[in-house]
Design an enzyme around this catalytic site. Structure first.
Site, mmCIF file in Angstrom:
data_model
loop_
_atom_site.group_PDB
_atom_site.id
_atom_site.type_symbol
_atom_site.label_atom_id
_atom_site.label_comp_id
_atom_site.label_asym_id
_atom_site.label_seq_id
_atom_site.Cartn_x
_atom_site.Cartn_y
_atom_site.Cartn_z
ATOM 1 N N LYS A 111 -6.466 56.780 72.142
ATOM 2 C CA LYS A 111 -5.303 56.125 72.743
ATOM 3 C C LYS A 111 -5.457 55.914 74.249
ATOM 4 O O LYS A 111 -4.893 54.973 74.807
ATOM 5 C CB LYS A 111 -4.017 56.911 72.446
ATOM 6 N N LYS A 194 -6.066 51.021 60.814
ATOM 7 C CA LYS A 194 -4.854 51.364 60.058
ATOM 8 C C LYS A 194 -3.699 50.446 60.454
ATOM 9 O O LYS A 194 -3.652 49.934 61.580
ATOM 10 C CB LYS A 194 -4.475 52.837 60.245
ATOM 11 N N LYS A 197 2.399 50.136 64.165
ATOM 12 C CA LYS A 197 3.525 49.447 64.820
ATOM 13 C C LYS A 197 3.060 48.769 66.103
ATOM 14 O O LYS A 197 3.621 47.774 66.524
ATOM 15 C CB LYS A 197 4.611 50.462 65.214
HETATM 16 N N1 AQP Z 1 -1.213 52.895 58.234
HETATM 17 C C1 AQP Z 1 -0.701 54.032 57.785
HETATM 18 N N2 AQP Z 1 -0.984 54.466 56.535
HETATM 19 C C2 AQP Z 1 -0.439 55.623 56.073
HETATM 20 N N3 AQP Z 1 0.402 56.401 56.798
HETATM 21 C C3 AQP Z 1 0.715 55.987 58.043
HETATM 22 N N4 AQP Z 1 1.512 56.508 59.004
HETATM 23 C C4 AQP Z 1 1.513 55.695 60.078
HETATM 24 N N5 AQP Z 1 0.712 54.646 59.859
HETATM 25 C C5 AQP Z 1 0.194 54.798 58.604
HETATM 26 C C6 AQP Z 1 2.255 57.751 58.858
HETATM 27 O O1 AQP Z 1 3.555 57.591 59.419
HETATM 28 C C7 AQP Z 1 3.929 58.812 60.030
HETATM 29 C C8 AQP Z 1 4.395 58.699 61.439
HETATM 30 O O2 AQP Z 1 3.820 57.725 62.148
HETATM 31 P P1 AQP Z 1 4.150 57.556 63.718
HETATM 32 O O3 AQP Z 1 4.848 56.293 63.918
HETATM 33 O O4 AQP Z 1 4.813 58.761 64.268
HETATM 34 O O5 AQP Z 1 2.755 57.543 64.372
HETATM 35 P P2 AQP Z 1 1.525 56.676 64.048
HETATM 36 O O6 AQP Z 1 0.753 57.319 62.948
HETATM 37 O O7 AQP Z 1 0.821 56.503 65.355
HETATM 38 O O8 AQP Z 1 2.130 55.297 63.514
HETATM 39 P P3 AQP Z 1 1.904 53.872 64.108
HETATM 40 O O9 AQP Z 1 2.638 52.901 63.300
HETATM 41 O O10 AQP Z 1 0.442 53.620 64.317
HETATM 42 O O11 AQP Z 1 2.673 53.995 65.476
HETATM 43 P P4 AQP Z 1 2.173 53.596 66.919
HETATM 44 O O12 AQP Z 1 1.677 52.199 66.785
HETATM 45 O O13 AQP Z 1 3.392 53.708 67.765
HETATM 46 O O14 AQP Z 1 1.089 54.577 67.308
HETATM 47 C C9 AQP Z 1 2.748 59.768 59.947
HETATM 48 O O15 AQP Z 1 2.972 60.649 58.867
HETATM 49 C C10 AQP Z 1 1.601 58.849 59.676
HETATM 50 O O16 AQP Z 1 0.563 59.508 58.963
#
Ligand code: AQP
Length: 332
Positions: A111, A194, A197
């Protein structure tokens, strides 16, 4: 006492990865365990956020939990920043977490990007806040995907270090709850990344508020390859985008990947994408309608978050006082 704790960052509209990888599993877990579900807004600000958008995303995240089937009467839902113990315990734990342990965290490296000097301290110490989130409630079971395993391991290490330092078995070491059915969902534009968001492309993800036309359009535009769908699961290792779409089909139909492959073998992507869109829309339409309805009832969401805050604060107070007493800090 058993307690499941989990949360999602309010950093944008929640997508299929958040749903299939986390929230849908929580809905099942709340039948088996006492649970606490947090909107982790303090984690969200480790990267820049627009204040108005953040405020809205906190409501959207809470509304999404409820619309997907979390029952706030049974499993409190609250915003992390409203329970001061998260930040307080994070500071205390940071005084027990060696830098060497934090230097090993791979998510920071990803990150922070190339210019680590410009990365903020909060992004670096994010795993200590996550340890505090868990230990603040003596949570016993933490649902984790692959990407969070290392952070949970660190939470266990920090809890162990605290216990050893004060020669007391105060913190319960949290156990990972590995969810075999929790699919890892990849970007619709790139099968190696993956679904996220924060991906700049809207076409990389399907969100839980996308309407039927948008879901169809995003699936039509999803990256694929020129071959028909394969006959065996083994062939998917070389065809990541096909694997991702079949994983989605399997998750929504609640069948194994092998069964999904058999059902779609030999089809063209055009036909398969239409079928997948039908399956997805049928499942997501009621969720999306409910999210929109809840967002129109902010008073209800405020009440849910307030009750959640009270329940979480009550549980946190005892743990935080226990920690302070052990350390020699005044207790309230
Ligand atoms: N692509 C994914 N496949 C499966 N599980 C996912 N999770 C997120 N993306 C996937 C699961 O969602 C939970 C929380 O996610 P988060 O928003 O707290 O953090 P993240 O994993 O960093 O999600 P994003 O969407 O990628 O957010 P940003 O873009 O803000 O960093 C976790 O249980 C995660 O495993």
């Amino acid at each position: 006492m058993t307690l499941v704790f989990s949360g999602i960052q309010p950093t944008g509209n929640l997508h299929l990865g958040n749903y299939l990888g986390a929230i849908r599993q929580w809905v099942t877990l709340q039948q088996q365990y006492p649970c606490l579900f947090c909107v982790v807004d303090l984690h969200a600000i480790t990267v820049p956020q627009d204040p108005a958008a953040l405020r809205q995303h906190i409501y959207e995240t809470a509304a999404t939990y409820i619309a997907c089937g979390i029952n706030p009467e049974k499993s409190p839902i609250y915003a992390q920043s409203t329970v001061a113990g998260h930040a307080e315990l994070a500071w205390i734990l940071s005084c027990h977490a060696p830098l060497g342990w934090l230097n090993r965290m791979t998510q920071f490296k990803e990150k922070a990007g190339k210019d680590k000097e410009k990365a903020v301290l909060g992004l670096y110490s994010y795993p200590v806040l996550m340890a505090a989130d868990i230990l603040l409630f003596q949570a016993t079971h933490i649902p984790v995907g692959e990407d969070q395993k290392q952070h949970l391991e660190l939470a266990r290490d920090i809890a162990g270090a605290f216990n050893r330092h004060y020669a007391q078995e105060f913190f319960t070491l949290p156990e990972p709850l590995i969810l075999p059915q929790a699919a890892r969902i990849m970007s619709l534009r790139d099968g190696t990344k993956k679904m996220s968001k924060s991906d700049p492309s809207d076409y990389s993800r399907i969100t839980l508020t996308d309407d039927a036309d948008t879901i169809r359009l995003k699936l039509r535009k999803a990256k694929t390859d020129p071959l028909p769908l394969p006959e065996t699961v083994a062939e998917l290792e070389e065809r990541l985008e096909a694997k991702n779409l079949l994983t989605l089909y399997a998750a929504f139909k609640e069948v194994t990947l092998a069964d999904a492959v058999t059902a779609q073998a030999g089809n063209t992507f055009a036909v398969f994408k239409d079928t997948l869109a039908d399956v997805m829309i049928e499942h997501l339409a009621p969720i999306s309608t409910e999210i929109k309805r809840l967002l129109g009832d902010v008073a209800f969401l405020d009440t849910v978050l307030q009750k959640g805050q009270q329940a979480a604060s009550a549980r946190a107070a005892g743990v935080l006082n226990g920690v302070k007493e052990i350390i020699g800090l005044p207790t309230l």
